[in-house]
Design an enzyme around this catalytic site. Structure first.
Site, short mmCIF file in Angstrom:
data_model
loop_
_atom_site.label_atom_id
_atom_site.label_comp_id
_atom_site.label_asym_id
_atom_site.label_seq_id
_atom_site.Cartn_x
_atom_site.Cartn_y
_atom_site.Cartn_z
N ARG A 64 0.81 -1.23 0.00
CA ARG A 64 0.00 0.00 0.00
C ARG A 64 0.84 1.28 0.00
O ARG A 64 0.34 2.35 -0.32
CB ARG A 64 -1.02 -0.04 1.14
CG ARG A 64 -2.20 -0.97 0.82
CD ARG A 64 -3.13 -1.13 2.01
NE ARG A 64 -2.50 -1.85 3.08
CZ ARG A 64 -2.55 -3.19 3.24
NH1 ARG A 64 -3.25 -3.92 2.42
NH2 ARG A 64 -1.92 -3.76 4.24
N GLU A 101 5.24 -12.46 13.00
CA GLU A 101 4.70 -13.09 14.20
C GLU A 101 5.31 -14.49 14.38
O GLU A 101 5.68 -14.88 15.47
CB GLU A 101 3.18 -13.17 14.07
CG GLU A 101 2.50 -13.25 15.40
CD GLU A 101 1.00 -13.16 15.26
OE1 GLU A 101 0.52 -12.77 14.17
OE2 GLU A 101 0.32 -13.48 16.23
P1 5GP Z 1 3.94 -3.42 11.22
O1 5GP Z 1 5.15 -3.99 10.55
O2 5GP Z 1 4.13 -2.00 11.65
O3 5GP Z 1 3.42 -4.29 12.34
O4 5GP Z 1 2.75 -3.47 10.17
C1 5GP Z 1 2.63 -2.47 9.18
C2 5GP Z 1 2.47 -3.08 7.83
O5 5GP Z 1 1.36 -3.98 7.81
C3 5GP Z 1 2.19 -2.02 6.79
O6 5GP Z 1 2.87 -2.33 5.59
C4 5GP Z 1 0.68 -2.05 6.62
O7 5GP Z 1 0.32 -1.90 5.26
C5 5GP Z 1 0.26 -3.43 7.12
N1 5GP Z 1 -0.86 -3.35 8.09
C6 5GP Z 1 -0.90 -3.87 9.34
N2 5GP Z 1 -2.08 -3.64 9.92
C7 5GP Z 1 -2.82 -2.94 9.04
C8 5GP Z 1 -4.17 -2.37 9.07
O8 5GP Z 1 -4.94 -2.44 10.04
N3 5GP Z 1 -4.56 -1.70 7.95
C9 5GP Z 1 -3.76 -1.56 6.86
N4 5GP Z 1 -4.24 -0.87 5.80
N5 5GP Z 1 -2.50 -2.09 6.81
C10 5GP Z 1 -2.04 -2.76 7.88
#
Ligand code: 5GP
Length: 175
Positions: A64, A101
């Site tokens: 995204r 995870e």
């Molecule tokens: P992190 O690595 O910070 O745990 O997760 C962030 C990554 O996972 C980003 O690339 C994001 O696009 C995706 N992601 C995780 N949770 C969500 C969510 O609730 N909505 C969206 N649109 N993307 C998420």
């Protein structure tokens, strides 16, 4: 700020996606209305112009981050470079591994895409645990790019992902 509330109002929450217990923030409703999408992009672009000034490269994170990054780079007059999961980009690549995870994954950028000393802004739609963003920072640092900002549209405050980052960070809106 009315633009922030318009953008925030367009983001929906989906219960139990991608798995039970997760509340997923869906950004795609934003893309149905060009005026609201334009608000989101200009809030991000204006932030960079005001805080950083000129930048050399916008790096977008799969998938995204690819939706916002190129629109921003066109407005900022700079390059766009994608970071993807391992095995998707052709030619010589630089890698960084990051924690999932269960187990680890690897992200890549094309080796010549960023030159030493270039000012880089990393863009993604959302920060949750911060694992994705901090791996991207590591990858760009390996390439000797200068990360001047980590920028997301949405920050999930409960997960405290920003604590993982040692570089400047900004989110347009928070849940
Ligand atoms: P992190 O690595 O910070 O745990 O997760 C962030 C990554 O996972 C980003 O690339 C994001 O696009 C995706 N992601 C995780 N949770 C969500 C969510 O609730 N909505 C969206 N649109 N993307 C998420």
């Amino acid at each position: 700020n009315t633009r922030i509330s318009r953008v925030k109002g367009a983001i929906t929450a989906i219960q139990d996606f991608p798995k039970p217990g997760v509340l997923f923030r869906d950004i795609f409703p934003l893309f149905k209305d060009p005026a609201v999408l334009s608000d989101a992009v200009s809030l991000m672009v204006e932030h960079i112009k005001d805080k950083i000034g000129s930048v050399d490269v916008i790096v977008g994170l799969e998938a995204r981050g690819f939706l916002f990054g190129p629109m921003m780079s066109v407005q900022l007059g700079c390059s766009f470079v994608p970071i993807r999961k391992k095995g998707k980009l052709p030619g010589k690549c630089v890698q960084a591994s990051y924690l999932l995870e269960y187990g680890t994954d690897i992200m890549e950028a094309q080796a010549e895409a960023i030159k030493p000393g270039q000012k880089v802004v990393i863009v993604d739609d959302l920060i949750a645990t911060g694992g994705t963003m901090s791996a991207a920072v590591e990858l760009i640092s390996k390439m000797e790019g200068r990360v001047v900002e980590c920028l997301v549209l949405i920050e999930l405050l409960d997960l405290k992902g920003v604590a993982k980052l040692k570089h400047p960070f900004f989110s347009v809106l928070q849940f």
